[in-house]
Design a protein around this motif. Structure first.
Motif, short mmCIF file in Angstrom:
data_model
loop_
_atom_site.label_atom_id
_atom_site.label_comp_id
_atom_site.label_asym_id
_atom_site.label_seq_id
_atom_site.Cartn_x
_atom_site.Cartn_y
_atom_site.Cartn_z
N ARG A 38 3.38 48.67 4.95
CA ARG A 38 4.20 48.35 3.77
C ARG A 38 4.55 46.87 3.87
O ARG A 38 5.29 46.46 4.75
N ARG A 39 3.99 46.10 2.96
CA ARG A 39 4.13 44.65 3.04
C ARG A 39 5.34 44.16 2.27
O ARG A 39 5.54 44.52 1.12
N ALA A 40 6.10 43.29 2.91
CA ALA A 40 7.25 42.67 2.26
C ALA A 40 6.79 41.84 1.07
O ALA A 40 5.79 41.13 1.14
N GLY A 41 7.46 41.98 -0.05
CA GLY A 41 7.15 41.21 -1.24
C GLY A 41 5.99 41.74 -2.04
O GLY A 41 5.59 41.15 -3.04
N VAL A 70 14.69 46.99 11.35
CA VAL A 70 15.30 46.75 12.66
C VAL A 70 16.59 47.55 12.79
O VAL A 70 16.83 48.20 13.80
N ARG A 71 17.41 47.52 11.78
CA ARG A 71 18.74 48.15 11.87
C ARG A 71 18.71 49.65 11.76
O ARG A 71 19.41 50.35 12.47
N PHE A 72 17.92 50.18 10.81
CA PHE A 72 17.94 51.61 10.52
C PHE A 72 16.71 52.35 11.05
O PHE A 72 16.65 53.57 10.99
N GLY A 73 15.70 51.61 11.52
CA GLY A 73 14.51 52.25 12.06
C GLY A 73 13.57 52.82 11.00
O GLY A 73 12.73 53.65 11.32
N HIS A 74 13.69 52.35 9.77
CA HIS A 74 12.84 52.83 8.68
C HIS A 74 12.32 51.63 7.88
O HIS A 74 13.04 50.66 7.68
N THR A 75 11.09 51.75 7.42
CA THR A 75 10.52 50.71 6.55
C THR A 75 10.60 51.21 5.12
O THR A 75 10.05 52.26 4.78
#
Length: 172
Positions: free
Chosen positions: A161-164, A134-139
């Protein structure tokens, strides 16, 4: 090729032998998988006593003939100042948390040229992935490796790209 010292799961440091073949094979796989190219610029702020900083980051830049901006240690404000010149950044969870602690105006300066943020070495809080996006526009691309093997699992370069989750085995 080298002896890397690791505490592993026992807490007692031990030397781990890595061969030229192991390091070279891993470098070539990551070079292809993370799509390194000649125009890339690596902002390197990782410690070089760890395989991520010593082999993974440096070899990606060397194999693609890329420029590297080298700093002996991580400093969030210095990172933000240098990131507009970079296309690749590799860090540990704490580095990403520190970047998120900076004010929103500073965060906007990162973005346009960056194509890859990589995270590893420790578990990353799932919320960091979403907050960073959200903040930087990159995953952030999370990966997994061990001193004994270098990197061998990672989220896809292209795709979800899945969190965790640290992703899938690298090719080969």
């Amino acid at each position: 090729a080298t002896l890397i010292y690791t505490s592993g799961t026992t807490g007692k440091p031990k030397g781990v032998m890595l061969s030229h073949g192991n390091i070279g094979s891993n470098a070539l796989v990551l070079h292809r998988y993370w799509r390194w190219r000649a125009g890339d610029v690596l902002l390197h702020m990782l410690p070089i006593f760890h395989v991520h900083g010593l082999f993974v980051a440096i070899h990606g830049a060397l194999l693609s003939g890329s420029r590297m901006i080298w700093r002996a240690r991580f400093d969030a404000r210095e990172a933000v100042r240098l990131l507009p010149q970079a296309t690749v950044f590799m860090g540990v969870p704490t580095m990403y948390v520190r970047l998120l602690e900076l004010d929103a105006d500073v965060a906007r300066s990162i973005g346009a040229r960056m194509r890859l943020f990589v995270c590893g070495a420790a578990a990353r809080p799932a919320q960091v992935l979403e907050d960073f996006r959200v903040r930087f526009g990159h995953t952030i691309l999370e990966r997994y490796g061990m001193s004994e093997t270098v990197m061998h699992l990672g989220n896809p370069y292209a795709g979800e790209r899945r969190a965790g989750a640290v992703g899938f085995p690298f090719p080969g």
